[in-house]
Scaffold this active site. Structure first.
Site, mmCIF file in Angstrom:
data_model
loop_
_atom_site.group_PDB
_atom_site.id
_atom_site.type_symbol
_atom_site.label_atom_id
_atom_site.label_comp_id
_atom_site.label_asym_id
_atom_site.label_seq_id
_atom_site.Cartn_x
_atom_site.Cartn_y
_atom_site.Cartn_z
ATOM 1 N N ASN A 130 0.860 -1.180 0.000
ATOM 2 C CA ASN A 130 0.000 0.000 0.000
ATOM 3 C C ASN A 130 0.900 1.235 0.000
ATOM 4 O O ASN A 130 1.793 1.359 0.839
ATOM 5 C CB ASN A 130 -0.901 -0.017 1.237
ATOM 6 C CG ASN A 130 -1.969 1.040 1.209
ATOM 7 O OD1 ASN A 130 -1.794 2.113 0.631
ATOM 8 N ND2 ASN A 130 -3.087 0.745 1.839
ATOM 9 N N HIS A 168 -9.850 -4.754 -3.713
ATOM 10 C CA HIS A 168 -8.541 -5.053 -3.141
ATOM 11 C C HIS A 168 -8.701 -5.478 -1.683
ATOM 12 O O HIS A 168 -9.503 -4.932 -0.950
ATOM 13 C CB HIS A 168 -7.572 -3.868 -3.271
ATOM 14 C CG HIS A 168 -8.112 -2.568 -2.783
ATOM 15 N ND1 HIS A 168 -9.053 -1.827 -3.486
ATOM 16 C CD2 HIS A 168 -7.852 -1.871 -1.655
ATOM 17 C CE1 HIS A 168 -9.342 -0.726 -2.805
ATOM 18 N NE2 HIS A 168 -8.624 -0.735 -1.700
ATOM 19 N N HIS A 191 -7.049 -5.858 1.974
ATOM 20 C CA HIS A 191 -6.013 -5.286 2.832
ATOM 21 C C HIS A 191 -5.478 -6.361 3.779
ATOM 22 O O HIS A 191 -6.251 -7.117 4.361
ATOM 23 C CB HIS A 191 -6.571 -4.145 3.690
ATOM 24 C CG HIS A 191 -6.944 -2.936 2.909
ATOM 25 N ND1 HIS A 191 -6.109 -1.852 2.774
ATOM 26 C CD2 HIS A 191 -8.069 -2.631 2.207
ATOM 27 C CE1 HIS A 191 -6.694 -0.932 2.032
ATOM 28 N NE2 HIS A 191 -7.889 -1.385 1.670
#
Length: 183
Positions: free
Chosen positions: A72, A142, A144
């Protein structure tokens, strides 16, 4: 307290309660979505552009057949990874069975790899589906993967608008990529 409220132009309507307030007006930029892709289409999507970069430039830790693991760019914690399908889909239910399996497998491998090299004490895993649910980029799904350690959260990000990171993103990428199991 009344003087403070008057300085802010607030009249203090209502009965006082037991809560102290920590005002963070700088967060309105995030709430309003400033800096997010202008459209939801693939041409404007960072998760569609990243796989076109080389691994170091794109911060890609691993490329699979249907999905990839990438650091990220704005991590919550050191080692904060995202697992993204290559295909531009917004909703988890739109994934094919193969994509779903690979997102799950990459998530498990990411956790194992992080445990091996950074010894986190826990993880936050999650997908935010839609803008209202907190998805920073809602048009491209997406997952995490946020490693957690005791004492890794404090008031510095809220009060000082600063997040301390113990390692540069490039160094974190190199370390995780080197430890990622070879197929």
């Amino acid at each position: 307290m009344a003087d403070h409220d008057e300085r802010l132009g607030q009249d203090g309507v209502g009965e006082p309660d037991a809560f102290e307030r920590l005002w963070t007006p700088h967060r309105i930029v995030y709430i309003k979505g400033e800096g997010k892709p202008a459209t939801g289409d693939e041409a404007d999507c960072p998760f569609c552009r990243i796989p076109q970069m080389d691994d170091v430039e794109g911060l890609i830790v691993h490329r699979g057949e249907h999905a990839y693991a990438v650091l990220n760019l704005y991590p919550y914690n050191a080692g904060h990874l995202l697992v993204c399908p290559y295909r531009h889909v917004a909703d988890y239910t739109d994934l094919t069975d193969e994509e779903t399996l690979e997102v799950a497998e990459l998530t498990k491998t990411a956790m194992r790899t992080m445990r091996e090299v950074t010894s986190p004490q826990g993880f936050n895993l999650g997908m935010n589906q839609g803008n209202i649910a907190g998805a920073g980029i809602a048009a491209h799904l997406h997952q995490h993967i946020v490693p957690r350690w005791g004492g890794d959260a404090n008031f510095l990000p809220v009060i000082g608008q600063t997040k301390t990171m113990p390692q540069l993103l490039g160094d974190t990428r190199d370390m995780l990529a080197a430890a990622w199991p070879k197929e």
